[in-house]
Scaffold this active site. Structure first.
Site, mmCIF file in Angstrom:
data_model
loop_
_atom_site.group_PDB
_atom_site.id
_atom_site.type_symbol
_atom_site.label_atom_id
_atom_site.label_comp_id
_atom_site.label_asym_id
_atom_site.label_seq_id
_atom_site.Cartn_x
_atom_site.Cartn_y
_atom_site.Cartn_z
ATOM 1 N N TYR A 146 -10.458 -0.687 -1.352
ATOM 2 C CA TYR A 146 -10.778 -2.080 -1.680
ATOM 3 C C TYR A 146 -12.119 -2.520 -1.086
ATOM 4 O O TYR A 146 -12.663 -3.544 -1.457
ATOM 5 C CB TYR A 146 -9.668 -3.030 -1.198
ATOM 6 C CG TYR A 146 -8.323 -2.805 -1.854
ATOM 7 C CD1 TYR A 146 -8.185 -1.906 -2.899
ATOM 8 C CD2 TYR A 146 -7.195 -3.486 -1.439
ATOM 9 C CE1 TYR A 146 -6.960 -1.682 -3.503
ATOM 10 C CE2 TYR A 146 -5.964 -3.274 -2.038
ATOM 11 C CZ TYR A 146 -5.851 -2.373 -3.068
ATOM 12 O OH TYR A 146 -4.637 -2.158 -3.661
ATOM 13 N N LYS A 195 -1.643 10.761 1.318
ATOM 14 C CA LYS A 195 -1.618 11.677 0.174
ATOM 15 C C LYS A 195 -2.448 12.891 0.585
ATOM 16 O O LYS A 195 -3.453 13.253 -0.045
ATOM 17 C CB LYS A 195 -2.207 10.949 -1.059
ATOM 18 C CG LYS A 195 -2.046 11.694 -2.352
ATOM 19 C CD LYS A 195 -0.626 11.719 -2.885
ATOM 20 C CE LYS A 195 -0.547 12.521 -4.167
ATOM 21 N NZ LYS A 195 0.837 12.831 -4.569
ATOM 22 N N ASP A 227 3.934 9.111 -2.707
ATOM 23 C CA ASP A 227 4.844 9.088 -3.859
ATOM 24 C C ASP A 227 6.297 9.250 -3.403
ATOM 25 O O ASP A 227 7.210 8.594 -3.916
ATOM 26 C CB ASP A 227 4.445 10.137 -4.918
ATOM 27 C CG ASP A 227 3.958 11.443 -4.315
ATOM 28 O OD1 ASP A 227 3.759 11.499 -3.076
ATOM 29 O OD2 ASP A 227 3.775 12.412 -5.056
ATOM 30 N N ASP A 251 -0.649 -1.858 0.217
ATOM 31 C CA ASP A 251 -0.562 -2.985 -0.712
ATOM 32 C C ASP A 251 0.631 -2.775 -1.638
ATOM 33 O O ASP A 251 1.483 -3.656 -1.832
ATOM 34 C CB ASP A 251 -1.880 -3.031 -1.506
ATOM 35 C CG ASP A 251 -2.004 -4.285 -2.352
ATOM 36 O OD1 ASP A 251 -1.152 -5.184 -2.219
ATOM 37 O OD2 ASP A 251 -2.957 -4.361 -3.160
ATOM 38 N N ASP A 255 4.758 -4.423 -1.291
ATOM 39 C CA ASP A 255 5.363 -5.219 -2.369
ATOM 40 C C ASP A 255 6.702 -4.615 -2.796
ATOM 41 O O ASP A 255 7.661 -5.333 -3.059
ATOM 42 C CB ASP A 255 4.437 -5.275 -3.587
ATOM 43 C CG ASP A 255 3.527 -6.496 -3.540
ATOM 44 O OD1 ASP A 255 3.360 -7.061 -2.435
ATOM 45 O OD2 ASP A 255 2.996 -6.894 -4.593
#
Ligand code: NAD
Length: 360
Positions: A146, A195, A227, A251, A255
């Site tokens: 970001y 990852k 994942d 992020d 959620d």
């Protein structure tokens, strides 16, 4: 004690939910003999309407002079709000990214707790949630994708977009330390999510987290691929204590974790820097679909104020009192519409704030 608090009401339901959190803070101050001094600050759409930009230098300066900032959410409906006719760097969300960076808020804490009284609202099967869950997602907030360089160019007649994901070891070390420190006060378990089977930034992340872990022999560290973590959050959320991860993974996962608790309106968050300063805000957005209706759930913002009392002011008894008042209100069956279920009493935003204040 004098509490010098910046207040960003924000957009959408922001002003409604912040008003209730301030009501609760005032009650805490009255009960425990503190003085709350508030400085109102503009951010997001509210700032665009007044200043033409989502965040001014003056707001940053004033925020820095506060001990902590309590914020509602910012942003509007991307389809209908004129703020989204502006170029991306002038939209409400740009102000949020800029204030996080300006205040060096690199550590974002999001608790995801399944309240006994709200088990019915949890979308997972009872066989999965019967033991309950209480996790803290620790998301790196000022680095990664970001904040990396980005551009869109036309190459040989084909539009191509680039975003870059960069982390250095200093950025990783400081968030990892925070995660281990917080784990020490909890169940002493850190799951670091990355990852590393694909990304170089993740391989460095893993290496640095392993190094930091050596200073915390009491804390159990495990690594998990992002994942897999997305699956484990719905398969067995009770396995997690502190989840430590980078910006974009955090992020998305936070959620997901908030969804499995049953209501985003219940979840607090804190963004901290190296000092005691923090920006405290609900995990959800500005919910333009219900703004102005007096039905938004103020509990996440009230619990964010409790986190502020705990982390920025070291007022643990006061924070405990706010959290206990929230639990009591839920136990007595009061619900806002988002967490309503049969046999409970539905209340609006202001009434929920009144009830919680009355139990402090
Ligand atoms: P949202 O979280 O605002 O809303 C998602 C759903 O959850 C909606 O149905 C909404 O009514 C409900 N909801 C959210 N908070 C609630 C509450 N306190 N009580 C009851 N119901 C609640 O997400 P969105 O619709 O994707 O985003 C709306 C705006 O918020 C966008 O402009 C987005 O950019 C912004 N946003 C801001 C922040 C922030 O300020 N940190 C975070 C996320 C989204």
């Amino acid at each position: 004690m004098k509490l010098n608090i910046g207040i960003i009401k924000g957009d959408g339901i922001g002003p409604e939910i912040v008003t209730e959190a301030v009501k609760v803070l005032d009650r805490v101050a009255e009960k425990y003999g503190h003085i709350c001094e508030y400085t109102e600050l503009l951010l997001g759409g509210a700032s665009i309407d007044v200043h033409g930009v989502p965040l001014t230098d003056d707001t940053i300066r004033k925020a820095k002079s506060c001990d902590a900032v309590l914020m509602g959410s910012i942003g509007g409906d991307a389809k209908t709000s004129p703020w989204y006719q502006l170029e991306p760097s002038k939209r409400p969300e740009a102000g949020l990214l800029k204030i996080r960076k300006s205040l060096n808020l690199f550590a974002n804490l999001r608790p995801a707790v399944l309240y006994d009284e709200l088990k019915g609202a949890c979308p997972l099967k009872e066989s999965i949630t019967k033991g309950g869950f209480d996790m803290m997602i620790m998301r790196e907030l000022t680095g990664g994708l970001y904040f990396g360089e980005r551009r869109t160019v036309e190459e040989n007649g084909i539009m191509t977009a680039y975003d870059s994901l960069t982390y250095n070891e200093v950025e990783i070390r400081r968030i990892a330390k925070r995660a281990f420190d917080i784990a020490l006060k909890r169940r002493k378990k850190v799951t670091s999510v990355d990852k590393a089977n694909v990304l170089d930034s993740s391989r460095l992340w893993r290496k640095v987290v392993d190094e930091v872990a050596k200073d915390y022999p009491e804390v159990e560290l495990s690594h998990m691929l992002v994942d897999n973590c997305a699956m484990q959050l719905v398969r067995d959320p009770g396995q997690f204590d502190v989840i430590l991860t980078e910006n974009m993974f955090g992020d998305i996962l936070s959620d997901e974790a908030s969804m499995v608790t049953g209501s985003i309106g219940m979840l607090a968050s804190a963004s901290l820097n190296e000092t005691k300063f923090g920006l405290y805000e609900p995990s959800g957005g500005s919910a333009p679909d219900i703004a102005g209706k007096g039905i938004a759930n103020p509990i996440a913002t009230i619990l964010s104020a409790a986190l502020m009392l705990r982390f920025s002011f070291d007022l643990d008894a006061e924070a405990d009192a706010v959290e206990a008042a929230v639990e009591k209100v839920l136990k007595e069956g009061y619900r806002t519409i988002d967490i309503m279920s049969e046999g409970r009493q539905q209340v609006g935003t202001a009434q929920m704030g009144d009830l919680i204040s009355s139990y402090i």
